[in-house]
Design a protein around this motif. Structure first.
Motif, PDB file in Angstrom:
ATOM      1  N   UNK A 149       0.756  -1.226  -0.102  1.00  0.00           N
ATOM      2  CA  UNK A 149       0.005  -0.009  -0.217  1.00  0.00           C
ATOM      3  C   UNK A 149       0.714   1.228  -0.063  1.00  0.00           C
ATOM      4  N   UNK A 150       1.892   1.105   0.816  1.00  0.00           N
ATOM      5  CA  UNK A 150       2.684   2.443   0.882  1.00  0.00           C
ATOM      6  C   UNK A 150       3.614   2.617  -0.445  1.00  0.00           C
ATOM      7  N   UNK A 151       4.000   1.537  -1.034  1.00  0.00           N
ATOM      8  CA  UNK A 151       4.738   1.733  -2.268  1.00  0.00           C
ATOM      9  C   UNK A 151       3.666   2.263  -3.488  1.00  0.00           C
ATOM     10  N   UNK A 152       2.395   1.756  -3.413  1.00  0.00           N
ATOM     11  CA  UNK A 152       1.193   2.176  -4.384  1.00  0.00           C
ATOM     12  C   UNK A 152       1.129   3.667  -4.049  1.00  0.00           C
ATOM     13  N   UNK A 153       1.051   4.367  -2.956  1.00  0.00           N
ATOM     14  CA  UNK A 153       0.885   5.646  -2.659  1.00  0.00           C
ATOM     15  C   UNK A 153       2.156   6.303  -3.205  1.00  0.00           C
ATOM     16  N   UNK A 154       3.259   6.039  -2.879  1.00  0.00           N
ATOM     17  CA  UNK A 154       4.567   6.433  -3.554  1.00  0.00           C
ATOM     18  C   UNK A 154       4.322   6.460  -5.267  1.00  0.00           C
ATOM     19  N   UNK A 155       4.154   5.358  -5.731  1.00  0.00           N
ATOM     20  CA  UNK A 155       3.936   5.296  -7.190  1.00  0.00           C
ATOM     21  C   UNK A 155       3.101   6.260  -7.650  1.00  0.00           C
ATOM     22  N   UNK A 156       1.894   6.287  -7.017  1.00  0.00           N
ATOM     23  CA  UNK A 156       0.733   7.407  -7.464  1.00  0.00           C
ATOM     24  C   UNK A 156       1.339   8.651  -7.636  1.00  0.00           C
ATOM     25  N   UNK A 157       1.972   9.155  -6.434  1.00  0.00           N
ATOM     26  CA  UNK A 157       2.607  10.360  -6.490  1.00  0.00           C
ATOM     27  C   UNK A 157       3.833  10.574  -7.408  1.00  0.00           C
ATOM     28  N   UNK A 158       4.580   9.718  -7.705  1.00  0.00           N
ATOM     29  CA  UNK A 158       5.596   9.852  -8.372  1.00  0.00           C
ATOM     30  C   UNK A 158       5.216   9.598 -10.021  1.00  0.00           C
ATOM     31  N   UNK A 159       4.066   9.024 -10.409  1.00  0.00           N
ATOM     32  CA  UNK A 159       3.461   8.951 -11.697  1.00  0.00           C
ATOM     33  C   UNK A 159       2.685  10.342 -12.089  1.00  0.00           C
ATOM     34  N   UNK A 160       2.286  10.883 -10.923  1.00  0.00           N
ATOM     35  CA  UNK A 160       1.496  12.154 -11.044  1.00  0.00           C
ATOM     36  C   UNK A 160       2.092  13.362 -11.279  1.00  0.00           C
TER      37      UNK A 160
END
Length: 182
Positions: A149-160
């Motif tokens: 979950x925390x990696x998905x949050x980081x991924x979403x922010x990095x992508x955006x």
């Protein structure tokens, strides 16, 4: 026999020097971005801004230089921040992120949705890579799933963040001229 730039006097051609300098610059930016905002994750790692720089660097520099900068910068941040167990994983995972995003972007860049697709593909490498590495460290893939979950949050922010920055830079004629990979 024609001599290369290195044989003529120990200097690199200007294009290679520029690529080397920009790769080093993006490695340094990746290190700093990874260390600026650190939010601890449940697995002992941390969420950060580094992915945005990894992806943006890849779009600007191309797959190889982007992968080198993307791997070295965040791995150096892990080393400096005391997360030494993650240095080898970060080096490989972030480099693979950059390489995958860069190669895919070469194929798709003319399409409006290319940045989002390339970023999502790269971020999936990050999420799966750290899940597997944490599983190796913990001895349990089920136990390491808590970090997804925390990696998905980081991924979403990095992508955006990388997508928005790349789109803004892409609108500049100067940036497009200086960074033809974008």
């Amino acid at each position: 026999m024609e001599k290369t730039g290195m044989e003529q006097g120990g200097t690199l051609p200007l294009g290679k020097v520029k690529a080397l300098v920009l790769t080093g610059l993006f490695a340094a930016l990746g290190c700093v971005a990874t260390m600026v905002l650190v939010v601890p994750s449940p697995t002992g790692g941390y969420m950060n801004l580094g992915d945005a720089v990894v992806l943006l660097g890849t779009y600007l520099l191309g797959p190889v230089c982007g992968a080198v900068a993307g791997g070295i910068g965040p791995a150096l941040a892990d080393l400096l921040a005391g997360y030494t167990a993650y240095v080898p994983a970060t080096l490989v995972i972030k480099a693979l992120m950059g390489l995958a995003a860069g190669l895919l972007y070469r194929v798709l860049r003319r399409r409006r949705w290319a940045l989002a697709v390339c970023g999502a593909a790269a971020e999936s490498i990050m999420v799966v890579g750290y899940w597997l590495y944490d599983g190796l460290l913990m001895g349990s893939l089920a136990g390491s799933a808590v970090g997804i979950f925390s990696n998905l949050v980081q991924a979403a922010f990095g992508l955006a963040a990388s997508t928005l920055l790349a789109l803004a830079l892409k609108s500049s004629r100067y940036v497009r001229r200086e960074f033809p990979n974008l």
